[in-house]
Design a protein around this motif. Structure first.
Motif, mmCIF file in Angstrom:
data_model
loop_
_atom_site.group_PDB
_atom_site.id
_atom_site.type_symbol
_atom_site.label_atom_id
_atom_site.label_comp_id
_atom_site.label_asym_id
_atom_site.label_seq_id
_atom_site.Cartn_x
_atom_site.Cartn_y
_atom_site.Cartn_z
ATOM 1 N N LEU A 181 0.759 -1.036 -0.124
ATOM 2 C CA LEU A 181 0.019 -0.108 -0.104
ATOM 3 C C LEU A 181 0.995 1.108 -0.064
ATOM 4 C CD1 LEU A 181 -2.755 -1.071 2.608
ATOM 5 C CD2 LEU A 181 -3.043 -0.935 0.142
ATOM 6 N N VAL A 182 0.714 2.130 -1.118
ATOM 7 C CA VAL A 182 1.508 3.214 -1.209
ATOM 8 C C VAL A 182 0.581 4.710 -1.310
ATOM 9 C CG1 VAL A 182 3.426 1.970 -2.155
ATOM 10 C CG2 VAL A 182 1.607 2.764 -3.650
ATOM 11 N N LEU A 206 -10.866 5.143 -12.275
ATOM 12 C CA LEU A 206 -10.024 4.067 -12.669
ATOM 13 C C LEU A 206 -9.316 3.538 -11.587
ATOM 14 C CD1 LEU A 206 -8.303 5.798 -15.924
ATOM 15 C CD2 LEU A 206 -10.160 3.878 -15.948
ATOM 16 N N LEU A 207 -9.075 4.006 -10.374
ATOM 17 C CA LEU A 207 -8.146 3.749 -9.289
ATOM 18 C C LEU A 207 -9.018 4.130 -8.034
ATOM 19 C CD1 LEU A 207 -5.655 2.642 -8.214
ATOM 20 C CD2 LEU A 207 -4.842 4.949 -8.543
ATOM 21 N N LYS A 208 -9.050 3.119 -7.077
ATOM 22 C CA LYS A 208 -9.700 3.342 -5.698
ATOM 23 C C LYS A 208 -8.839 3.118 -4.572
ATOM 24 C CE LYS A 208 -14.680 2.147 -7.270
ATOM 25 N NZ LYS A 208 -15.674 1.269 -6.942
ATOM 26 N N PRO A 209 -8.759 3.907 -3.488
ATOM 27 C CA PRO A 209 -7.845 3.700 -2.664
ATOM 28 C C PRO A 209 -8.260 2.656 -1.759
ATOM 29 C CG PRO A 209 -9.034 5.473 -2.164
ATOM 30 C CD PRO A 209 -9.349 5.347 -3.603
ATOM 31 N N ARG A 210 -7.118 1.854 -1.100
ATOM 32 C CA ARG A 210 -7.715 0.596 -0.214
ATOM 33 C C ARG A 210 -7.830 0.773 1.136
ATOM 34 N NH1 ARG A 210 -7.154 -4.530 -2.564
ATOM 35 N NH2 ARG A 210 -7.579 -4.360 -4.920
ATOM 36 N N GLN A 211 -6.960 2.081 1.676
ATOM 37 C CA GLN A 211 -7.096 2.684 2.932
ATOM 38 C C GLN A 211 -6.925 3.948 3.260
ATOM 39 O OE1 GLN A 211 -4.428 0.420 5.559
ATOM 40 N NE2 GLN A 211 -5.005 -1.337 5.053
ATOM 41 N N GLN A 212 -7.043 4.617 4.074
ATOM 42 C CA GLN A 212 -6.757 6.054 4.383
ATOM 43 C C GLN A 212 -5.698 5.935 5.635
ATOM 44 O OE1 GLN A 212 -8.621 7.708 1.584
ATOM 45 N NE2 GLN A 212 -8.137 8.992 3.396
ATOM 46 N N GLN A 213 -4.783 6.775 5.548
ATOM 47 C CA GLN A 213 -3.912 7.098 6.645
ATOM 48 C C GLN A 213 -3.874 8.441 7.034
ATOM 49 O OE1 GLN A 213 0.031 5.997 5.687
ATOM 50 N NE2 GLN A 213 0.810 6.435 7.780
ATOM 51 N N GLY A 214 -4.894 8.523 7.861
ATOM 52 C CA GLY A 214 -5.086 10.070 8.446
ATOM 53 C C GLY A 214 -6.016 10.673 6.987
ATOM 54 N N ARG A 215 -5.574 11.500 6.331
ATOM 55 C CA ARG A 215 -6.142 12.246 5.232
ATOM 56 C C ARG A 215 -5.779 11.800 3.982
ATOM 57 N NH1 ARG A 215 -7.146 18.449 6.098
ATOM 58 N NH2 ARG A 215 -8.360 18.008 4.028
ATOM 59 N N THR A 216 -4.606 10.953 4.107
ATOM 60 C CA THR A 216 -3.889 10.450 3.059
ATOM 61 C C THR A 216 -4.640 9.152 2.303
ATOM 62 O OG1 THR A 216 -1.927 11.699 3.846
ATOM 63 C CG2 THR A 216 -1.608 10.012 2.069
ATOM 64 N N PRO A 217 -4.987 8.988 1.119
ATOM 65 C CA PRO A 217 -5.124 7.609 0.688
ATOM 66 C C PRO A 217 -4.095 6.957 0.426
ATOM 67 C CG PRO A 217 -5.644 9.512 -1.237
ATOM 68 C CD PRO A 217 -5.070 10.055 0.218
ATOM 69 N N VAL A 224 -2.652 0.411 -8.937
ATOM 70 C CA VAL A 224 -1.957 1.627 -9.716
ATOM 71 C C VAL A 224 -1.417 1.197 -11.201
ATOM 72 C CG1 VAL A 224 -0.452 3.305 -9.896
ATOM 73 C CG2 VAL A 224 -1.513 2.593 -7.713
ATOM 74 N N VAL A 225 -0.623 -0.010 -11.088
ATOM 75 C CA VAL A 225 -0.219 -0.483 -12.427
ATOM 76 C C VAL A 225 -1.389 -1.085 -13.448
ATOM 77 C CG1 VAL A 225 1.376 -2.633 -13.548
ATOM 78 C CG2 VAL A 225 2.135 -1.484 -11.393
ATOM 79 N N ALA A 226 -2.281 -1.673 -12.657
ATOM 80 C CA ALA A 226 -3.634 -1.888 -13.506
ATOM 81 C C ALA A 226 -4.159 -0.577 -14.320
ATOM 82 C CB ALA A 226 -4.752 -2.599 -12.845
ATOM 83 N N ALA A 227 -4.219 0.504 -13.365
ATOM 84 C CA ALA A 227 -4.992 1.653 -14.164
ATOM 85 C C ALA A 227 -4.010 2.392 -15.079
ATOM 86 C CB ALA A 227 -5.039 2.690 -12.854
ATOM 87 N N ALA A 228 -2.566 2.423 -14.865
ATOM 88 C CA ALA A 228 -1.814 3.028 -15.623
ATOM 89 C C ALA A 228 -1.867 1.976 -17.090
ATOM 90 C CB ALA A 228 -0.378 2.594 -15.010
ATOM 91 N N ARG A 229 -1.933 0.925 -17.064
ATOM 92 C CA ARG A 229 -2.132 0.142 -18.304
ATOM 93 C C ARG A 229 -3.425 0.428 -19.034
ATOM 94 N NH1 ARG A 229 0.610 -5.631 -18.069
ATOM 95 N NH2 ARG A 229 2.849 -4.975 -17.021
#
Length: 243
Positions: A181-182, A206-217, A224-229
Motif C-alpha cells: 500500500l503506497v 480508474l483507481l480506488k484507494p484501499r485504506q486511509q492514513q489520516g487524510r492520505t489515501p 495503480v499498475v492496472a490503472a496505468a495500463r
C-alpha cells in the motif's frame, strides 16, 4: 459457442499473453500458447479475477526477457542522420532480401502496411517463398522513404523506428512490491507518471484507494499498475525504483 483464447483474455485484462500464461500455470491450468483456447475452468477463473490479481500472482514467477530483434541499421553517431535516401541507405547492415515480417520490423511498421505498399504499387516483391513474399531490401527502403513524402509524418518510417519505446507499466515490479500500500507520490514514481495523474485516475474511477492514513489515501500498487495500463496517457518520466 466459441471459447475465448488466451490472447483475447489478456487484452481484456491489460496484461501480456505471456504474463497471463504464467498466471494460469501458477494456478494449475497450463495453456500452450497465446492462441490456445481457454479451458472451462480457466475461463471461469478469469471472469472472477482482476488485473491486479493477475499482476501480483504472475509477478512471483514472471521473468521478463526482451524479445530478440534482428539488427538492420548501424547508426554510428548523430552525424549519420541525414534524410538523403542514398546517405541513409549506407547505414543498412541487414540482408539483401527481406521477408514481409523482416521488412516490417526493419522500418517498425505493421505487416499490413507492407501489404498496402504492394497493393498501391509502391513495392513489388521479387518472388513468393512458401507462405511469404521476398523483397529486395533496397526496394523496401525506397518505398519506406517515399512514404514520408506521401503523408504528413516528417521523416518517413525511420522516425517511428527510433521513437522512444514505452514498456508496459510495472513490468519489472516484484510481487512483494505489487502487494504494498503506497501513497500517490510513491505510486507515481513506480509507474513513471506525475502524482497528479494518479489522483486523476481516482477521480475518473480508474483507481480506488484501499485504506486511509489520516487524510492520505493509500493505494495497492498492483491497482495503480492496472490503472496505468488502462489509461491512454503516456509519460516521458522515468520510473524510480521502490525503496
Amino acid at each position: 459457442m466459441a471459447r475465448d483464447r488466451v490472447h483475447q483474455a489478456a487484452a481484456r485484462l491489460n496484461v501480456s499473453s505471456r504474463r497471463l500464461l504464467v498466471f494460469l500455470d501458477a494456478h494449475g491450468m497450463p495453456h500452450g500458447t497465446a492462441s490456445s483456447a481457454l479451458s472451462i475452468s480457466a475461463a471461469d477463473l478469469l471472469r472472477r479475477v482482476t488485473t491486479s490479481d493477475v499482476l501480483i500472482d504472475s509477478a512471483r514467477h514472471f521473468r521478463y526477457r526482451a524479445p530478440r530483434r534482428p539488427t538492420f541499421w548501424l547508426w554510428e553517431s548523430d552525424d549519420d542522420w541525414y534524410w538523403d535516401a542514398d546517405r541513409t541507405w549506407l547505414n543498412w547492415v541487414g540482408p539483401d532480401e527481406l521477408t514481409t515480417l523482416e521488412a516490417a520490423m526493419a522500418y517498425d511498421v505493421a505487416t499490413s502496411t507492407i501489404r498496402q505498399w504492394i497493393h498501391r504499387g509502391h513495392l513489388v516483391p521479387l518472388r513468393r517463398q512458401d507462405r511469404t513474399l521476398i523483397f529486395s531490401a533496397r526496394a523496401v527502403h525506397d518505398a519506406a522513404m517515399s512514404t514520408g513524402e506521401r503523408n504528413t509524418q516528417p521523416g518517413g518510417p525511420l522516425t517511428r523506428a527510433h521513437r522512444r519505446h514505452v514498456e508496459p507499466a510495472g513490468k519489472h515490479i516484484s510481487a512483494q512490491a505489487m502487494a504494498r500500500l503506497v501513497t500517490a507520490e510513491t505510486a507515481a514514481n513506480a509507474v513513471g507518471v506525475a502524482a497528479s495523474t494518479v489522483r486523476s485516475w481516482r477521480h475518473r474511477g480508474l483507481l480506488k484507494p484501499r485504506q486511509q492514513q489520516g487524510r492520505t489515501p493509500l493505494y495497492l500498487l498492483a491497482d495503480v499498475v492496472a490503472a496505468a495500463r488502462r489509461s491512454p496517457y503516456s509519460s516521458p518520466r522515468k520510473p524510480r525504483p521502490l525503496i
